[in-house]
Motif scaffolding. Sequence first.
Motif, PDB file in Angstrom:
ATOM      1  N   TRP A  10       0.843  -1.202   0.000  1.00  0.00           N
ATOM      2  CA  TRP A  10       0.000   0.000   0.000  1.00  0.00           C
ATOM      3  C   TRP A  10       0.878   1.252   0.000  1.00  0.00           C
ATOM      4  O   TRP A  10       0.635   2.204  -0.740  1.00  0.00           O
ATOM      5  CB  TRP A  10      -0.919  -0.066   1.237  1.00  0.00           C
ATOM      6  CG  TRP A  10      -1.569   1.225   1.612  1.00  0.00           C
ATOM      7  CD1 TRP A  10      -2.706   1.760   1.087  1.00  0.00           C
ATOM      8  CD2 TRP A  10      -1.117   2.148   2.613  1.00  0.00           C
ATOM      9  NE1 TRP A  10      -2.978   2.957   1.697  1.00  0.00           N
ATOM     10  CE2 TRP A  10      -2.027   3.216   2.636  1.00  0.00           C
ATOM     11  CE3 TRP A  10      -0.028   2.160   3.493  1.00  0.00           C
ATOM     12  CZ2 TRP A  10      -1.881   4.294   3.500  1.00  0.00           C
ATOM     13  CZ3 TRP A  10       0.116   3.240   4.350  1.00  0.00           C
ATOM     14  CH2 TRP A  10      -0.805   4.289   4.348  1.00  0.00           C
ATOM     15  N   GLU A  70       0.951   4.358  -2.578  1.00  0.00           N
ATOM     16  CA  GLU A  70       0.663   5.743  -2.177  1.00  0.00           C
ATOM     17  C   GLU A  70       1.857   6.654  -2.467  1.00  0.00           C
ATOM     18  O   GLU A  70       1.690   7.814  -2.870  1.00  0.00           O
ATOM     19  CB  GLU A  70       0.296   5.816  -0.690  1.00  0.00           C
ATOM     20  CG  GLU A  70      -0.961   5.056  -0.284  1.00  0.00           C
ATOM     21  CD  GLU A  70      -2.247   5.621  -0.883  1.00  0.00           C
ATOM     22  OE1 GLU A  70      -2.185   6.529  -1.731  1.00  0.00           O
ATOM     23  OE2 GLU A  70      -3.327   5.126  -0.509  1.00  0.00           O
ATOM     24  N   GLU A  79     -10.168   6.059   2.081  1.00  0.00           N
ATOM     25  CA  GLU A  79      -9.810   5.554   0.749  1.00  0.00           C
ATOM     26  C   GLU A  79     -10.981   5.724  -0.230  1.00  0.00           C
ATOM     27  O   GLU A  79     -10.783   6.117  -1.381  1.00  0.00           O
ATOM     28  CB  GLU A  79      -9.400   4.073   0.807  1.00  0.00           C
ATOM     29  CG  GLU A  79      -8.113   3.801   1.578  1.00  0.00           C
ATOM     30  CD  GLU A  79      -6.845   4.175   0.808  1.00  0.00           C
ATOM     31  OE1 GLU A  79      -6.941   4.625  -0.346  1.00  0.00           O
ATOM     32  OE2 GLU A  79      -5.750   4.025   1.377  1.00  0.00           O
ATOM     33  N   GLU A 137      -6.971   3.645  -5.358  1.00  0.00           N
ATOM     34  CA  GLU A 137      -7.707   3.917  -4.114  1.00  0.00           C
ATOM     35  C   GLU A 137      -8.873   2.932  -3.964  1.00  0.00           C
ATOM     36  O   GLU A 137      -9.201   2.508  -2.850  1.00  0.00           O
ATOM     37  CB  GLU A 137      -8.242   5.354  -4.062  1.00  0.00           C
ATOM     38  CG  GLU A 137      -7.254   6.473  -4.378  1.00  0.00           C
ATOM     39  CD  GLU A 137      -6.017   6.536  -3.502  1.00  0.00           C
ATOM     40  OE1 GLU A 137      -5.780   5.623  -2.698  1.00  0.00           O
ATOM     41  OE2 GLU A 137      -5.261   7.523  -3.641  1.00  0.00           O
ATOM     42  N   HIS A 164      -7.507  -0.166  -2.482  1.00  0.00           N
ATOM     43  CA  HIS A 164      -7.218   0.029  -1.064  1.00  0.00           C
ATOM     44  C   HIS A 164      -8.510  -0.046  -0.251  1.00  0.00           C
ATOM     45  O   HIS A 164      -8.565  -0.639   0.822  1.00  0.00           O
ATOM     46  CB  HIS A 164      -6.530   1.380  -0.820  1.00  0.00           C
ATOM     47  CG  HIS A 164      -5.261   1.550  -1.596  1.00  0.00           C
ATOM     48  ND1 HIS A 164      -4.673   2.779  -1.830  1.00  0.00           N
ATOM     49  CD2 HIS A 164      -4.459   0.635  -2.221  1.00  0.00           C
ATOM     50  CE1 HIS A 164      -3.570   2.609  -2.542  1.00  0.00           C
ATOM     51  NE2 HIS A 164      -3.429   1.324  -2.797  1.00  0.00           N
TER      52      HIS A 164
HETATM   53 FE   LIG Z   1      -5.120   4.855  -1.064  1.00  0.00          FE
END
Ligand SMILES: [Fe+2]
Length: 314
Positions: free
Chosen positions: A129, A133, A185, A215, A218
């Motif tokens: 993750w 990001e 998210e 996103e 996520h």
């Molecule tokens: Fe994210």
Amino acid sequence: MTSTPTMTSAPAVTGTPAVSGTPAGGPVLRGPVRGPFLAPGELAQAVTDFHLASSPARRWDVETAVDWAAADADRLTDGQRSAVRFVTLIEDHLPGYFAVYTRRFPLTADVDPAEFTHHRELYHFTVRWAVEEDSHARALFRYQTAAGIAEADALRHELALEGRKPFELPHDDAVSLFAYALVQEKATQLYYQQLRAVVGDPVLGRLLARLSRDEARHFTFMADVIERYLRTHGDAVVEPIREVIARFRMPLADTMRGYWRWALQIADTARYDHTDAYDHLIRIINRAVDARSDRVEELTRFVASCRSGATASA
Ligand SMILES: [Fe+2]
Ligand SMILES: [Fe+2]
């Protein structure tokens, strides 16, 4: 990313032991979260599904995925430029967000081995993750400099002024941190989609499409985790989830200079309301819980009532 600002008072940060002091006005940094935790094997299933959804075919890299030479900020309105600057600051705070996970799900010698196994599984998610990001931060930086919004060193300096401020979430239950990430998210994904629909530079539009897809993945991981929590722990996790919605603020809302004014401006450019994500949370609760207890029933009513525009009795 933030939301249509609601001018409620800043959340008081109280409760569990601080692990270190922070500069005046900054959040108190907290220690390890408390359980309940998912069984490591169960969390591992969610992590594996996340990695499956991030297959090589779906990955992209900053250097080659975008035609940077064609980026042109002259095709953007002032509001759209401002929105790009705002989301760059939010994404660029990744070191602060990542630090939350390392501080609150520690992998150190003083952690009980049973908890360590849980945290170790979570780490398999967190590092992937974080890579994604961080690529968002790099891509937005690159867009700003390639399109002519900012000069690189000036932008680095601007980002450093915000980036060095600590970040913390005012919750102490593990499930609260996951519920927070779920809303944040989804809200970010929705904002990128809205912004993409209006921006005048197609290079930026394509970049925002990539970011919003990331996103969305996520969010899917966090939704999977919350669903498993509700199935496994039921009523025991209702209050920690409720607490997240009751105190929700998008990242940096309490620390970024000029945040609220800026958030209002960018909401003029594209729809920007974090409570849009609440419907998704309600859907997850409904999916996870077959026979709804009174407490779960009350939770969904409460989440719905926190939607922008909801009436007090909703
Ligand atoms: Fe994210
Ligand atoms: Fe992002």
